[in-house]
Design a protein around this motif. Structure first.
Motif, PDB file in Angstrom:
ATOM      1  N   ARG A 193     116.602 113.967  69.598  1.00 35.33           N
ATOM      2  CA  ARG A 193     116.125 114.329  70.940  1.00 35.33           C
ATOM      3  C   ARG A 193     115.109 113.332  71.478  1.00 35.33           C
ATOM      4  O   ARG A 193     114.971 113.184  72.698  1.00 35.33           O
ATOM      5  CB  ARG A 193     115.536 115.743  70.909  1.00 35.33           C
ATOM      6  N   MET A 194     114.400 112.647  70.589  1.00 35.40           N
ATOM      7  CA  MET A 194     113.436 111.658  71.081  1.00 35.40           C
ATOM      8  C   MET A 194     114.144 110.443  71.690  1.00 35.40           C
ATOM      9  O   MET A 194     113.542 109.705  72.478  1.00 35.40           O
ATOM     10  CB  MET A 194     112.506 111.223  69.950  1.00 35.40           C
ATOM     11  N   LYS A 195     115.387 110.220  71.366  1.00 40.12           N
ATOM     12  CA  LYS A 195     116.163 109.151  71.981  1.00 40.12           C
ATOM     13  C   LYS A 195     117.121 109.673  73.051  1.00 40.12           C
ATOM     14  O   LYS A 195     117.872 108.887  73.641  1.00 40.12           O
ATOM     15  CB  LYS A 195     116.967 108.393  70.909  1.00 40.12           C
ATOM     16  N   GLY A 196     117.123 110.993  73.274  1.00 43.93           N
ATOM     17  CA  GLY A 196     118.003 111.567  74.283  1.00 43.93           C
ATOM     18  C   GLY A 196     119.463 111.579  73.885  1.00 43.93           C
ATOM     19  O   GLY A 196     120.339 111.556  74.756  1.00 43.93           O
ATOM     20  N   TRP A 197     119.735 111.651  72.578  1.00 44.93           N
ATOM     21  CA  TRP A 197     121.102 111.611  72.090  1.00 44.93           C
ATOM     22  C   TRP A 197     121.636 113.016  71.847  1.00 44.93           C
ATOM     23  O   TRP A 197     120.875 113.967  71.598  1.00 44.93           O
ATOM     24  CB  TRP A 197     121.189 110.815  70.794  1.00 44.93           C
ATOM     25  N   LEU A 198     122.946 113.125  71.884  1.00 44.03           N
ATOM     26  CA  LEU A 198     123.627 114.385  71.584  1.00 44.03           C
ATOM     27  C   LEU A 198     124.947 114.094  70.906  1.00 44.03           C
ATOM     28  O   LEU A 198     125.397 112.950  70.824  1.00 44.03           O
ATOM     29  CB  LEU A 198     123.827 115.205  72.863  1.00 44.03           C
ATOM     30  N   ARG A 199     125.582 115.169  70.413  1.00 42.76           N
ATOM     31  CA  ARG A 199     126.883 115.081  69.753  1.00 42.76           C
ATOM     32  C   ARG A 199     127.816 116.105  70.389  1.00 42.76           C
ATOM     33  O   ARG A 199     127.395 117.217  70.697  1.00 42.76           O
ATOM     34  CB  ARG A 199     126.743 115.353  68.254  1.00 42.76           C
ATOM     35  N   LEU A 200     129.077 115.746  70.570  1.00 41.05           N
ATOM     36  CA  LEU A 200     130.079 116.646  71.128  1.00 41.05           C
ATOM     37  C   LEU A 200     131.185 116.877  70.117  1.00 41.05           C
ATOM     38  O   LEU A 200     131.661 115.930  69.480  1.00 41.05           O
ATOM     39  CB  LEU A 200     130.697 116.061  72.409  1.00 41.05           C
ATOM     40  N   ARG A 201     131.586 118.143  69.986  1.00 40.02           N
ATOM     41  CA  ARG A 201     132.704 118.488  69.114  1.00 40.02           C
ATOM     42  C   ARG A 201     133.639 119.443  69.839  1.00 40.02           C
ATOM     43  O   ARG A 201     133.211 120.227  70.681  1.00 40.02           O
ATOM     44  CB  ARG A 201     132.221 119.122  67.809  1.00 40.02           C
ATOM     45  N   LEU A 202     134.910 119.356  69.467  1.00 45.59           N
ATOM     46  CA  LEU A 202     135.931 120.235  70.012  1.00 45.59           C
ATOM     47  C   LEU A 202     136.226 121.365  69.038  1.00 45.59           C
ATOM     48  O   LEU A 202     136.046 121.220  67.832  1.00 45.59           O
ATOM     49  CB  LEU A 202     137.232 119.465  70.246  1.00 45.59           C
ATOM     50  N   GLU A 203     136.688 122.463  69.561  1.00 48.40           N
ATOM     51  CA  GLU A 203     137.325 123.492  68.738  1.00 48.40           C
ATOM     52  C   GLU A 203     138.733 123.668  69.263  1.00 48.40           C
ATOM     53  O   GLU A 203     138.938 124.060  70.409  1.00 48.40           O
ATOM     54  CB  GLU A 203     136.559 124.816  68.811  1.00 48.40           C
TER      55      GLU A 203
END
Length: 472
Positions: free
Chosen positions: A314-324
C-alpha cells in the motif's frame, strides 16, 4: 406415330450417342455412407519420456539423503535405475492406451489397460483452456492442454503431452465448439502458435504487461521475504552446531534452504513476463519462465473479481487482481495450479482499467460501500471500520481485511444463491451476515450487517440477480 430417340427404361441403347446420354456408372449419384465417430487421437510419442523424467525426480526425492547414507552410493543408484525403469514402462503402457476424440460437442478421454475408463466432457461446461509448457516440454517442443469445467474440483482433462501446434489448434477448436466465441475461427483455419513464441504478446488487443522489476520488488515486500534472513540464520546455526561437513549434512542444509526460498522464488517464476490481452469476448493471459502458461478465459464465464492490497504494497499504491472462474478458482489446494491471475502486481489506474475491461461500467474508485453498524465493534473490534458492502448498477461489492485489504466484486448474473446467517453472538447484537454464493464456491459475504438491513440486502440481491439473468 412418332418415334422417340430417348431410350426407355426397358430398352437397351444401341448407338454411341444413346450410351452417352445414359452415362457411366461413375456418374450415378450414391448417398454418402453414414460416418462413424472420428478416430481416436493419441498423445505425442515423447509423452512417456517426459513422464518418466518426472517420475525419476519424484523417486530421487522420495528416497531422500538418509537412504543414501544407509545403503551406500552403488545401491542407491541401482534403486533409482530400477524404479525409474519401472515408472517408464508404466508411462509407455499408459500412453499406448490413452487417447482422445471430439465427438459432436463432447470431448472424450480414453485411458486404462486393465480397467478401461472413458470420460465424456460436455464442451458447454467449458470454463477456461490453458496451454502449459513445463521446462522439459519447452526443451522438447511439447505442451500440455488443461481444461477447466463447471463443477470440477481440479483440472478435468489434462492432455499431456501434445505438440505446440496441435495443442493450440485443439484449444481453438474446443472453444469454438463450446460456443464461447461467435464467429470463432474454425479449427481447420486456426493458425496455431509455433514453438518458442512465449515472448510474443498473446493475440488480441494488448491490455497490460507486468514489469519484471515490479514483480521482483513486490515479492521482497512480503512477510516471507522479511522472514527469509531468520530462516537462513536458523539453518546456518543448525548446520554449524552439528560440527559435521559431510556430504549428507551439506545436502540436507541446501535442501532446507531451498524450502525456505521456494515460495517467493516460485511466485516470481510463475508470473514472469505476465501479459494480458483481450481478444473479442475472451481474455488471453500468458506468463511464466520455467513453466509457461497460455490461458484463454471467456469473459462471460467470470464469476468474481478480487482486488487485494497487501500491507507493504500500500505504501507504493500497488494491488493484485484475481479471477474466480467456476471449476477451478476455489477447487485447487495448491495456489500454483490456480490459473486465476488477472494482475500479479500493478498500480491503481492499471487495476481500474483492467476491472473495467472485465466488468464494463464498474469503477474501483466509486464503490458505494457502507460499514456495518457501530455495535459490530463487539464482534470485530479492529476491522469494523474496514468492513463494507454495497450495490452498484452491475455488481455487488464487499470489502474486508485489516492487514491485507480485499475487495470482492460479484456480477448479479453470477449469483447462484443468497443466504442470511446468524451466529449466537450476532443474534444477541441483532446482526447477521449475508452470503452471496457463486458457481465457483467462494462468492462474497457482507459481515455483521444490521438484521433488518441484512434481510433487505438479501431480497435486493435476489431481485437483481433474477433481473440480470432475464436480461442476459
Amino acid at each position: 406415330m412418332t418415334g422417340s430417340s430417348d431410350p426407355g427404361p426397358d430398352r437397351i441403347p444401341s448407338t454411341a450417342s444413346e450410351w452417352d446420354q445414359v452415362g457411366t456408372a461413375s456418374d450415378i449419384q450414391h448417398p454418402d455412407p453414414p460416418q462413424g465417430p472420428p478416430a481416436r487421437q493419441r498423445l505425442h510419442p515423447l509423452s512417456p519420456a517426459l513422464h518418466g523424467a518426472k517420475s525419476l525426480v519424484v523417486v530421487i526425492a522420495g528416497l531422500s539423503w538418509s537412504t543414501l547414507s544407509r545403503v551406500g552410493f552403488g545401491w542407491f543408484v541401482a534403486m533409482v535405475i530400477v524404479l525409474a525403469l519401472g515408472a517408464s514402462v508404466l508411462a509407455v503402457v499408459s500412453w499406448y492406451y490413452t487417447g482422445y476424440q471430439v465427438v459432436g460437442r463432447e470431448l472424450r478421454i480414453h485411458e486404462g489397460l486393465l480397467w478401461r475408463r472413458t470420460r465424456a466432457i460436455p464442451l458447454e461446461r467449458l470454463q477456461a483452456v490453458e496451454v502449459v509448457r513445463p521446462l522439459l516440454a519447452q526443451l522438447t517442443g511439447l505442451a500440455e492442454l488443461r481444461l477447466e469445467v463447471v463443477g470440477g474440483g481440479k483440472t478435468e482433462a489434462p492432455l499431456a503431452y501434445l505438440s505446440v501446434a496441435e495443442a493450440a489448434a485443439l484449444r481453438q477448436r474446443l472453444l469454438a465448439l463450446a460456443g464461447d466465441a461467435p464467429g470463432a475461427v474454425p479449427a481447420a483455419q486456426a493458425q496455431p502458435a509455433p514453438a518458442g513464441v512465449e515472448s510474443v504478446p498473446p493475440p488480441g488487443r494488448p491490455l497490460h504487461s507486468v514489469s519484471n522489476r515490479d514483480l521482483l520488488i513486490s515479492q521482497l515486500l512480503t512477510p516471507q521475504a522479511f522472514l527469509l534472513p531468520f530462516g537462513v540464520a536458523f539453518v546456518a546455526i543448525q548446520f554449524l552446531s552439528e560440527g559435521s561437513w559431510s556430504f549428507i549434512a551439506v545436502a540436507s542444509t541446501l535442501t532446507a534452504m531451498a524450502g525456505v526460498l521456494l515460495q517467493p522464488v516460485r511466485r516470481v517464476l510463475d508470473d514472469w513476463r505476465f501479459q494480458l490481452a483481450r481478444d473479442g469476448d475472451r481474455l488471453r493471459i500468458r506468463n511464466g519462465l520455467l513453466e509457461t502458461r497460455s490461458q484463454t478465459v471467456p469473459l462471460h464465464r467470470v464469476q468474481t473479481v478480487r482486488v487485494t492490497w497487501p500491507l507493504l504494497w500500500r505504501m507504493k499504491g500497488w494491488l493484485r487482481l484475481r479471477l474466480e472462474v467456476a471449476g477451478y478458482a476455489a477447487g485447487e489446494a495448491d495456489e500454483r495450479n490456480r490459473p486465476d491471475r488477472l494482475l500479479p502486481v500493478g498500480d491503481r489506474p492499471t487495476g481500474e482499467m483492467i476491472v473495467a475491461e472485465v466488468l464494463p461500467g464498474v469503477a474501483l474508485s466509486s464503490m458505494p460501500l457502507r460499514p456495518p453498524p457501530t455495535r459490530a465493534r463487539w464482534v470485530n473490534p479492529l476491522s469494523r471500520q474496514v468492513l463494507g458492502a454495497g450495490l452498484t448498477e452491475q455488481v455487488f461489492a464487499v470489502r474486508s481485511g485489516l492487514l491485507v485489504r480485499r475487495l470482492t466484486i460479484v456480477p448479479y448474473a453470477r449469483l447462484q444463491s443468497v443466504r442470511v446467517v446468524q451466529g449466537p453472538v450476532q443474534r444477541l447484537l441483532g446482526l447477521a451476515t449475508v452470503h452471496a454464493d457463486t458457481a465457483g464456491g467462494a462468492g462474497a459475504a457482507a459481515v455483521d450487517r444490521d438484521l433488518a438491513d441484512a434481510w433487505a440486502l438479501a431480497a435486493e440481491l435476489t431481485a437483481r440477480s433474477r433481473a440480470a439473468r432475464r436480461a442476459g
